[in-house]
Design an enzyme around this catalytic site. Sequence first.
Site, PDB file in Angstrom:
ATOM      1  N   GLU A  44       0.868  -1.186   0.000  1.00 14.84           N
ATOM      2  CA  GLU A  44       0.000   0.000   0.000  1.00 14.84           C
ATOM      3  C   GLU A  44       0.898   1.227   0.000  1.00 14.84           C
ATOM      4  OE1 GLU A  44      -3.740   2.064   2.401  1.00 14.84           O
ATOM      5  OE2 GLU A  44      -2.266   0.923   3.540  1.00 14.84           O
ATOM      6  N   GLU A  69       5.030   4.590   3.685  1.00 18.15           N
ATOM      7  CA  GLU A  69       4.577   5.923   4.100  1.00 18.15           C
ATOM      8  C   GLU A  69       5.784   6.854   4.225  1.00 18.15           C
ATOM      9  OE1 GLU A  69       1.709   7.736   4.599  1.00 18.15           O
ATOM     10  OE2 GLU A  69       3.138   9.275   5.194  1.00 18.15           O
ATOM     11  N   ASN A  96       9.924   7.165   0.271  1.00 14.01           N
ATOM     12  CA  ASN A  96       9.145   7.834  -0.759  1.00 14.01           C
ATOM     13  C   ASN A  96       8.856   6.835  -1.878  1.00 14.01           C
ATOM     14  OD1 ASN A  96       8.271   9.487  -2.936  1.00 14.01           O
ATOM     15  ND2 ASN A  96       9.430  11.203  -2.107  1.00 14.01           N
ATOM     16  N   ASP A 118      -3.146  11.667  -2.037  1.00 17.42           N
ATOM     17  CA  ASP A 118      -3.271  13.134  -2.100  1.00 17.42           C
ATOM     18  C   ASP A 118      -3.696  13.538  -3.510  1.00 17.42           C
ATOM     19  OD1 ASP A 118      -2.385  13.455   0.566  1.00 17.42           O
ATOM     20  OD2 ASP A 118      -0.316  13.197  -0.073  1.00 17.42           O
ATOM     21  N   LYS A 122      -4.116  21.021  -8.428  1.00 16.90           N
ATOM     22  CA  LYS A 122      -3.603  22.004  -9.398  1.00 16.90           C
ATOM     23  C   LYS A 122      -2.894  21.293 -10.549  1.00 16.90           C
ATOM     24  CE  LYS A 122      -3.058  25.948  -6.371  1.00 16.90           C
ATOM     25  NZ  LYS A 122      -2.631  25.847  -4.991  1.00 16.90           N
ATOM     26  N   ASP A 154     -12.275   9.473  -2.360  1.00 20.28           N
ATOM     27  CA  ASP A 154     -13.558  10.192  -2.335  1.00 20.28           C
ATOM     28  C   ASP A 154     -13.491  11.399  -3.266  1.00 20.28           C
ATOM     29  OD1 ASP A 154     -11.758  11.722  -0.769  1.00 20.28           O
ATOM     30  OD2 ASP A 154     -13.479  12.861  -0.034  1.00 20.28           O
ATOM     31  N   GLU A 192      -8.528   5.081   7.463  1.00 14.32           N
ATOM     32  CA  GLU A 192      -8.875   6.195   8.360  1.00 14.32           C
ATOM     33  C   GLU A 192      -9.553   7.332   7.570  1.00 14.32           C
ATOM     34  OE1 GLU A 192      -6.012   4.508   8.698  1.00 14.32           O
ATOM     35  OE2 GLU A 192      -5.646   4.178  10.845  1.00 14.32           O
ATOM     36  N   TYR A 193      -8.997   7.673   6.406  1.00 18.86           N
ATOM     37  CA  TYR A 193      -9.582   8.746   5.603  1.00 18.86           C
ATOM     38  C   TYR A 193     -10.964   8.362   5.093  1.00 18.86           C
ATOM     39  CZ  TYR A 193      -5.907  12.243   5.352  1.00 18.86           C
ATOM     40  OH  TYR A 193      -5.036  13.250   5.661  1.00 18.86           O
ATOM     41  N   GLU A 194     -11.094   7.112   4.701  1.00 15.47           N
ATOM     42  CA  GLU A 194     -12.377   6.634   4.169  1.00 15.47           C
ATOM     43  C   GLU A 194     -13.472   6.817   5.209  1.00 15.47           C
ATOM     44  OE1 GLU A 194     -11.984   2.754   2.583  1.00 15.47           O
ATOM     45  OE2 GLU A 194     -14.098   2.522   2.072  1.00 15.47           O
TER      46      GLU A 194
HETATM   47  N1  SAM Z   1      -4.198   5.797   2.880  1.00 14.97           N
HETATM   48  C1  SAM Z   1      -4.452   6.505   4.115  1.00 14.97           C
HETATM   49  C2  SAM Z   1      -5.921   6.597   4.376  1.00 14.97           C
HETATM   50  O1  SAM Z   1      -6.710   6.370   3.426  1.00 14.97           O
HETATM   51  O2  SAM Z   1      -6.316   6.850   5.517  1.00 14.97           O
HETATM   52  C3  SAM Z   1      -3.790   7.907   4.113  1.00 14.97           C
HETATM   53  C4  SAM Z   1      -4.296   8.868   3.075  1.00 14.97           C
HETATM   54  S1  SAM Z   1      -3.420  10.412   3.096  1.00 14.97           S
HETATM   55  C5  SAM Z   1      -4.462  11.516   2.246  1.00 14.97           C
HETATM   56  C6  SAM Z   1      -2.141  10.114   1.896  1.00 14.97           C
HETATM   57  C7  SAM Z   1      -0.869   9.547   2.499  1.00 14.97           C
HETATM   58  O3  SAM Z   1       0.047   9.251   1.468  1.00 14.97           O
HETATM   59  C8  SAM Z   1      -0.162  10.518   3.454  1.00 14.97           C
HETATM   60  O4  SAM Z   1       0.075   9.867   4.687  1.00 14.97           O
HETATM   61  C9  SAM Z   1       1.128  10.849   2.722  1.00 14.97           C
HETATM   62  O5  SAM Z   1       2.197  11.123   3.605  1.00 14.97           O
HETATM   63  C10 SAM Z   1       1.357   9.611   1.894  1.00 14.97           C
HETATM   64  N2  SAM Z   1       2.168   9.835   0.689  1.00 14.97           N
HETATM   65  C11 SAM Z   1       1.962  10.781  -0.237  1.00 14.97           C
HETATM   66  N3  SAM Z   1       2.898  10.727  -1.204  1.00 14.97           N
HETATM   67  C12 SAM Z   1       3.703   9.681  -0.869  1.00 14.97           C
HETATM   68  C13 SAM Z   1       4.865   9.124  -1.465  1.00 14.97           C
HETATM   69  N4  SAM Z   1       5.377   9.639  -2.596  1.00 14.97           N
HETATM   70  N5  SAM Z   1       5.446   8.062  -0.870  1.00 14.97           N
HETATM   71  C14 SAM Z   1       4.941   7.562   0.287  1.00 14.97           C
HETATM   72  N6  SAM Z   1       3.849   8.062   0.902  1.00 14.97           N
HETATM   73  C15 SAM Z   1       3.242   9.110   0.335  1.00 14.97           C
END
Ligand code: SAM
Length: 216
Positions: A44, A69, A96, A118, A122, A154, A192-194
């Site tokens: 994931e 993450e 990353n 995310d 933009k 969403d 959690e976001y869902e």
């Molecule tokens: N998947 C989780 C949820 O649905 O509850 C978290 C959603 S949150 C909006 C997006 C997550 O992706 C953040 O914790 C962010 O730090 C991580 N993220 C974004 N770009 C990333 C990357 N290039 N590599 C690893 N993690 C990343």
Amino acid sequence: MRLRNKPWAKDKIAAYPQYVIPNPEQYKGRWNELFGNDHPIHIEIGTGKGRFITEMAKAHPDVNYIGIELYKSVIVSALDKLIENDLPNLRLLNVNAKDLMNIFAKGEVERIYLNFSDPWPKKRHEKRRLTYKTFLELYENILVDEGEIHFKTDNQGLFEYSLVSFSQYGLVLQNVSLDLHNSDFEGNIMTEYEQKFAEKGNRIYRCEAKYRKPMQ
Ligand code: SAM
């Protein structure tokens, strides 16, 4: 994601190298040795606080899961869940997603989950979206032939964009849902976001995108 400063997160993560794997490049091509079996590996990307990947690992002991993450202040919550459950089929990486090819060999991953990535709405930030074509190419380089991306969000704009991006890249779309929580999809595990967005009344979109078999 709102980031809280957690200066202690770094030390906590360092104290659990059996769960948050340091220098994951050392396992490229031999993740199954780390897990001690030949079960498929599902990852994931953007695992956040880790509820989804933890519950998936509990529900599917015959699959190895890796949660990826970027932020220490966030992954530390996923680590707490792993410490509590001590799951042999779940590991976490604080890296990353851009670096995935240094970490996994071609064919080492069977499935990628992208949950509530995310949206980067933009246009000038398009390249940062985890469903942008350069990421799809990156995923292809670590996935098995006919590997799959399972995507939930969403965000209608990101969903529409991603359907086009998947199809322009040549992926086959399947099981598309424009309202996951009112569909017949079984076994959904909420992130959690869902949960947060669903409680606000937002619709949840979901699809699977499958890479085509390479031509012989
Ligand atoms: N998947 C989780 C949820 O649905 O509850 C978290 C959603 S949150 C909006 C997006 C997550 O992706 C953040 O914790 C962010 O730090 C991580 N993220 C974004 N770009 C990333 C990357 N290039 N590599 C690893 N993690 C990343």
